[in-house]
Write an enzyme that holds these catalytic residues in place. Structure first.
Site, PDB file in Angstrom:
ATOM      1  N   ASP B  25      30.595  43.612  47.546  1.00  0.00           N
ATOM      2  CA  ASP B  25      31.967  43.463  47.847  1.00  0.00           C
ATOM      3  C   ASP B  25      32.809  44.624  48.260  1.00  0.00           C
ATOM      4  OD1 ASP B  25      34.915  43.116  47.726  1.00  0.00           O
ATOM      5  OD2 ASP B  25      34.783  42.397  45.578  1.00  0.00           O
ATOM      6  N   LYS B  87      39.328  50.294  54.724  1.00  0.00           N
ATOM      7  CA  LYS B  87      39.001  48.891  55.220  1.00  0.00           C
ATOM      8  C   LYS B  87      40.231  48.416  56.074  1.00  0.00           C
ATOM      9  CE  LYS B  87      38.206  44.454  52.909  1.00  0.00           C
ATOM     10  NZ  LYS B  87      38.097  43.835  51.765  1.00  0.00           N
ATOM     11  N   GLU B 184      35.481  36.230  51.066  1.00  0.00           N
ATOM     12  CA  GLU B 184      35.862  36.700  49.636  1.00  0.00           C
ATOM     13  C   GLU B 184      35.836  35.611  48.775  1.00  0.00           C
ATOM     14  OE1 GLU B 184      38.166  40.368  50.130  1.00  0.00           O
ATOM     15  OE2 GLU B 184      36.497  41.273  51.121  1.00  0.00           O
ATOM     16  N   ASP B 206      43.558  34.984  46.364  1.00  0.00           N
ATOM     17  CA  ASP B 206      42.873  36.392  46.245  1.00  0.00           C
ATOM     18  C   ASP B 206      43.699  37.654  46.876  1.00  0.00           C
ATOM     19  OD1 ASP B 206      41.411  38.896  46.508  1.00  0.00           O
ATOM     20  OD2 ASP B 206      39.679  37.737  47.604  1.00  0.00           O
TER      21      ASP B 206
HETATM   22  N1  LIG Z   1      46.711  45.908  35.536  1.00  0.00           N
HETATM   23  C1  LIG Z   1      47.114  45.815  37.308  1.00  0.00           C
HETATM   24  N2  LIG Z   1      48.398  45.607  37.700  1.00  0.00           N
HETATM   25  C2  LIG Z   1      48.736  45.695  38.765  1.00  0.00           C
HETATM   26  N3  LIG Z   1      47.862  45.727  39.894  1.00  0.00           N
HETATM   27  C3  LIG Z   1      46.621  46.378  39.355  1.00  0.00           C
HETATM   28  C4  LIG Z   1      46.157  46.210  38.226  1.00  0.00           C
HETATM   29  N4  LIG Z   1      44.950  46.533  38.080  1.00  0.00           N
HETATM   30  C5  LIG Z   1      44.549  46.646  39.227  1.00  0.00           C
HETATM   31  N5  LIG Z   1      45.581  46.464  40.359  1.00  0.00           N
HETATM   32  C6  LIG Z   1      45.714  46.433  41.454  1.00  0.00           C
HETATM   33  O1  LIG Z   1      44.662  45.837  42.254  1.00  0.00           O
HETATM   34  C7  LIG Z   1      44.178  46.399  43.618  1.00  0.00           C
HETATM   35  C8  LIG Z   1      42.777  46.480  43.677  1.00  0.00           C
HETATM   36  O2  LIG Z   1      42.386  45.311  43.432  1.00  0.00           O
HETATM   37  P1  LIG Z   1      40.804  44.824  44.018  1.00  0.00           P
HETATM   38  O3  LIG Z   1      39.676  45.639  43.384  1.00  0.00           O
HETATM   39  O4  LIG Z   1      40.725  43.377  43.602  1.00  0.00           O
HETATM   40  O5  LIG Z   1      41.129  44.982  45.425  1.00  0.00           O
HETATM   41  P2  LIG Z   1      40.033  45.292  46.653  1.00  0.00           P
HETATM   42  O6  LIG Z   1      38.800  44.389  46.338  1.00  0.00           O
HETATM   43  O7  LIG Z   1      39.562  46.678  46.633  1.00  0.00           O
HETATM   44  O8  LIG Z   1      40.858  44.976  47.877  1.00  0.00           O
HETATM   45  P3  LIG Z   1      40.626  43.888  48.990  1.00  0.00           P
HETATM   46  O9  LIG Z   1      40.153  42.661  48.239  1.00  0.00           O
HETATM   47  O10 LIG Z   1      42.078  43.893  49.388  1.00  0.00           O
HETATM   48  O11 LIG Z   1      39.930  44.545  49.943  1.00  0.00           O
HETATM   49  C9  LIG Z   1      45.060  47.809  43.732  1.00  0.00           C
HETATM   50  O12 LIG Z   1      46.217  47.795  44.501  1.00  0.00           O
HETATM   51  C10 LIG Z   1      45.239  47.938  42.146  1.00  0.00           C
HETATM   52  O13 LIG Z   1      46.411  48.733  42.009  1.00  0.00           O
HETATM   53 MG   LIG Z   2      38.711  42.298  47.186  1.00  0.00          MG
END
Ligand SMILES: Nc1ncnc2c1ncn2[C@@H]1O[C@H](COP(=O)(O)OP(=O)(O)OP(=O)(O)O)[C@@H](O)[C@H]1O
Ligand SMILES: [Mg+2]
Lengths: 175, 622
Positions: B25, B87, B184, B206
């Site tokens: 991922d 990204k 995803e 998502d």
């Molecule tokens: N407890 C929380 N409350 C609000 N936001 C949160 C919390 N925990 C994580 N996030 C937010 O979730 C986001 C990251 O999520 P995730 O790891 O699913 O994204 P990613 O997979 O890296 O991104 P994408 O799928 O968009 O490429 C960040 O913006 C983070 O601030």
């Molecule tokens: Mg993601």
């Protein structure tokens, strides 16, 4: 892969308008499960390419047969009837279409959701009748009346388009 | 009652060596790698037991490169050379990137995709992403103790062709064999569906760090079918951070910020946002490099108010996806929540209200995508047992089309078409004696070309001069199972062949990638050569195994002569396999592949016939 095979033959189905939707879907899944690129991802290049061609072909066949209108168009094409060259459409049909199109524009302007929905229902009902007609025109034993069917198909093309416009108008009122 | 058992083509009936395959991922904020171990999908951790790898790459002084947590510590100190959320730049030009003015990077406008000037030289987002992938690849190889047969890399479902191609290029650059690009939300649906034996209509919502996807799926026994998808590839947690950041600046009445202060404040904004998920009010205090001191409090109400339009921006595509699937809210059996940003209460609330049901939160929203990707990778690598097999049907998110007269778009393949898909259309010349035609390929839903994304522009030359409208040019689009497009054009009237074939490329040409890979090799040690050799050997072994299985099952489809030819190619490959000549192995593989082409075609035909007659067999009791 035999490219000259028609879509019905591909699924080993009789060449006719009436089809069992769930049986068609089942056959589609059955065949696709064998030819899908995911099933051949671990094999050599040649086989992967072959899988892509097969799956593309199976998807095309299913998408054509799945929707009643494209299935009818396809049957006519197989029968050598050119839908585009069908006879001119009845004047009253064209008049009504024009009126409705106008109405959709006005309702959409005024945000008249209820009226749009009402028109949507009415149109759908008319189209159901048309599809029933299509079945008897295409599947009639002995002498299927392809030219009459072509007329119905042409009208349905208009109606499907109008239905899409009503959907768009409804969507626009929501935003 | 016993039914005849028919094995899948290529499915080995004999036990074979387990092939190591992973799901990755590659997230905006966090990246993960997972694999299937003893039938269970697990996320692989680093030596400190951390499963998430922050998607941060820092090009430090003296050529020191760091990735992940280590890189994260350089964020505020060296924002220009510490790349976060790369990204969002994949397959994008300068004008496509939101809030670009507040970013600390030194952007260079380049054809196809932006570049970043760093202390380590000019970098493409593809190269930056490749650094993240390399770390995950090394982590997987260390954990599994062997060469990877391949990886499934996930991409947002709403990624267009340029963004997908860029992701695949990054994987190639990292030395990964890409088994598939997987959407995803679809990966999440696999993980959820298998875990819960779910059947019916499911929506996957998502919202991650940088992207939003909504997919509507129909799950039935052994089949995951995507009915429609929608989203916004530039909407995620980052945008919520940005709203908070702007609010702080306004509240504290701050002067224009330096890049380090801006990065620091953004980090505080994110912390406050995450804090508000569990508390009613978030204190924000920070001493800036400028000497200014910030001390403000953000309440849940205020936060909801300043981010309301962002939440709304996810609901519009959600409704559209439902409409595209021809479904009403009442027909949805469950809504699976994925991505860190779905932890925010206002998101949970808005989604629950729209679907009129409690969203499903019983999977870890950070890991579910990687876990699903790992399961799919295991399947694609050929490690499946026949009882744990499934079929996945996915779609393209955006329509593909061509520019016609007057700057209008002619759609060739509509959005939500099941892939792989091909479609062709005929066009003609506009002027008498016209001998060339520009073919402009675009992606998007809008009528005007200017409002769609341009994917490729190429010219078909050598059309014999004819009267306007007499030539017939057939343009064919093929979208493969990764959702990637290739286009070809051919003039049909003359026997004289005028034909072009293009794979849209964005910023990085195949030659450039080959060059970068080669550069990697020349800088690398003897080790790298041994690795490459080992990889070729694994690949060859795989091909031999598949060929043996096929021969064991269907030798009857071959004439004696054909069989002898294949056998000799097998022998040749076996002979070079023990040596250390990588080129000879590649060549022998190519020959064997070619020799078995017709055999494969016959096997496929037979398999389809069996699939169709299967219903007859199953109806007969034996
Ligand atoms: N407890 C929380 N409350 C609000 N936001 C949160 C919390 N925990 C994580 N996030 C937010 O979730 C986001 C990251 O999520 P995730 O790891 O699913 O994204 P990613 O997979 O890296 O991104 P994408 O799928 O968009 O490429 C960040 O913006 C983070 O601030
Ligand atoms: Mg993601």
């Amino acid at each position: 892969m035999d490219f000259s095979q028609d879509h019905f033959a591909l699924f080993d189905l009789p060449r006719r308008y009436a089809q069992d939707k769930s049986e068609l879907e089942r056959l589609y899944h059955e065949v696709l499960a064998r030819v899908h690129p995911d099933k051949h991802a671990h094999l050599g290049d040649a086989q992967r390419r072959l899988a892509m061609q097969w799956a593309t072909r199976v998807n095309e066949a299913y998408q054509t047969l799945r929707r009643p209108l494209s299935r009818a168009q396809y049957l006519l094409q197989l029968a050598g009837v050119d839908v585009e060259k069908a006879r001119s459409m009845p004047a009253e049909f064209l008049m009504q279409q024009m009126e409705w199109r106008q109405a959709v524009a006005e309702m959409s302007e005024a945000g008249a959701v209820a009226e749009l929905e009402k028109l949507h229902r009415r149109l759908k009902q008319e189209m159901e009748e048309q599809y029933k007609r299509l079945q008897s025109q295409l599947d009639a034993a002995g002498d299927a009346s392809f030219h009459a069917a072509a007329d119905t198909v042409r009208q349905l093309m208009f109606q499907e388009k109008l239905l899409g416009e009503i959907d768009d108008a409804l969507e626009a009122t929501e935003a | 009652m016993a039914l005849l058992q028919i094995s899948e083509p290529g499915e080995s009936t004999a036990p074979h060596e387990h092939r190591f395959a992973v799901g990755i991922d590659l997230g905006t904020t966090n990246s993960l790698v997972a694999t299937v171990r003893s039938g269970m999908s697990v996320v692989l951790s680093d030596e400190l037991g951390r499963s998430l790898l922050p998607s941060v790459v820092c090009y430090g002084p003296q050529g020191v490169l760091s990735v992940g947590f280590e890189a994260q510590t350089h964020q505020a100190v060296d924002p220009k050379n510490t790349i976060v959320s790369v990204k969002r730049f994949m397959g994008r030009g300068v004008k496509d990137i939101a809030h670009i003015e507040t970013m600390p990077y030194d952007f260079i406008e380049a054809e196809g995709m932006v570049r970043l000037r760093t202390v380590a030289g000019v970098k493409s987002p593809v190269e930056v992403s490749a650094e993240i992938l390399k770390v995950l690849k090394a982590r997987a190889e260390a954990a599994l103790g062997g060469v990877l047969a391949g990886a499934v890399i996930t991409v947002p479902a709403y990624f267009d062709d340029a963004q997908r191609q860029a992701t695949k290029d990054a994987a190639l650059l990292a030395g990964l064999n890409v088994l598939r690009l997987l959407n995803e939300p679809t990966a999440a649906a696999i993980a959820y569906g298998l875990d819960n034996a779910a059947e019916g209509i499911y929506a996957v919502y998502d919202l991650g760090g940088g992207t939003f996807d909504i997919s509507i799926l129909k799950l039935s026994k052994g089949i995951f079918e995507v009915l429609s998808t929608g989203g916004d590839s530039a909407l995620g947690g980052d945008d919520f951070d940005h709203r908070v950041y702007c609010w702080i600046i306004e509240q504290a009445d701050l002067q224009p910020l330096s890049h380090s202060d801006a990065r620091l404040l953004l980090t505080r904004a994110r912390e406050a946002k995450e804090y508000l998920t569990y508390h009613g009010e978030a204190p924000i205090t920070v001493r800036l490099g400028s000497g200014e001191y910030v001390d403000v409090k953000l309440s849940t109400e205020k936060f909801s108010e300043i981010t309301r339009t962002l939440v709304q921006k996810t609901l519009t595509p959600t409704k559209k996806a439902l409409r595209d699937a021809g479904l009403s809210v009442a027909e949805v059996n469950g809504v699976v929540m994925v991505g860190g940003s779905t932890r925010m209460p206002q998101i949970q609330h808005a989604v629950g209200e729209l679907f009129n049901q409690e969203p499903l939160n019983n999977l870890d929203p950070d890991k579910v995508v990687a876990l699903g990707a790992a399961t799919q990778a295991n399947l694609l690598a050929g490690n499946r047992a026949s009882n744990e097999d499934w079929l996945l049907l996915d779609v393209i998110p955006l329509s593909l089309g061509l520019e016609t007269m007057g700057g209008l778009t002619e759609k060739i393949i509509p959005r939500n078409s099941t892939i792989p898909v091909a479609r062709a259309q005929e066009f003609t010349t506009f002027k008498d004696g016209q001998t060339a035609m520009v073919i402009h390929v675009v992606q998007g839903e809008r009528e005007l070309i200017a409002d769609c994304r341009s994917l490729a522009r190429f010219e078909l030359r050598g059309i014999p001069p004819m009267a306007a409208g007499a030539a017939r040019i057939r343009v064919s689009f093929q979208v493969d199972a990764d959702g990637l497009l290739s286009v070809s054009a051919r003039e049909l009237t003359s026997g004289h062949e005028a034909r072009v074939e293009v794979k849209p490329s964005y910023g990085l040409s195949d030659d450039e990638i080959a060059g970068m890979l080669k550069e990697g090799f020349t800088h690398a040690s003897e080790d790298a050569f041994r690795r490459a050799l080992r990889e070729a050997q694994v690949e060859a072994q795989r091909l031999l195994e598949a060929t043996q299985t096929a021969l064991a099952e269907d030798a009857g489809l071959l004439s004696m002569l054909e069989r002898a030819h294949i056998d000799s190619c097998v022998a040749r490959l076996q002979a070079v396999l023990v040596g250390d000549d990588r080129r000879a192995i590649d060549a022998a593989m190519a020959t064997l592949n070619q020799a078995t082409g017709e055999f494969a075609a016959r096997r496929m035909n037979q398999s389809v016939r069996r699939a169709l007659s299967g219903r007859k067999i199953s109806e007969i009791q034996i």
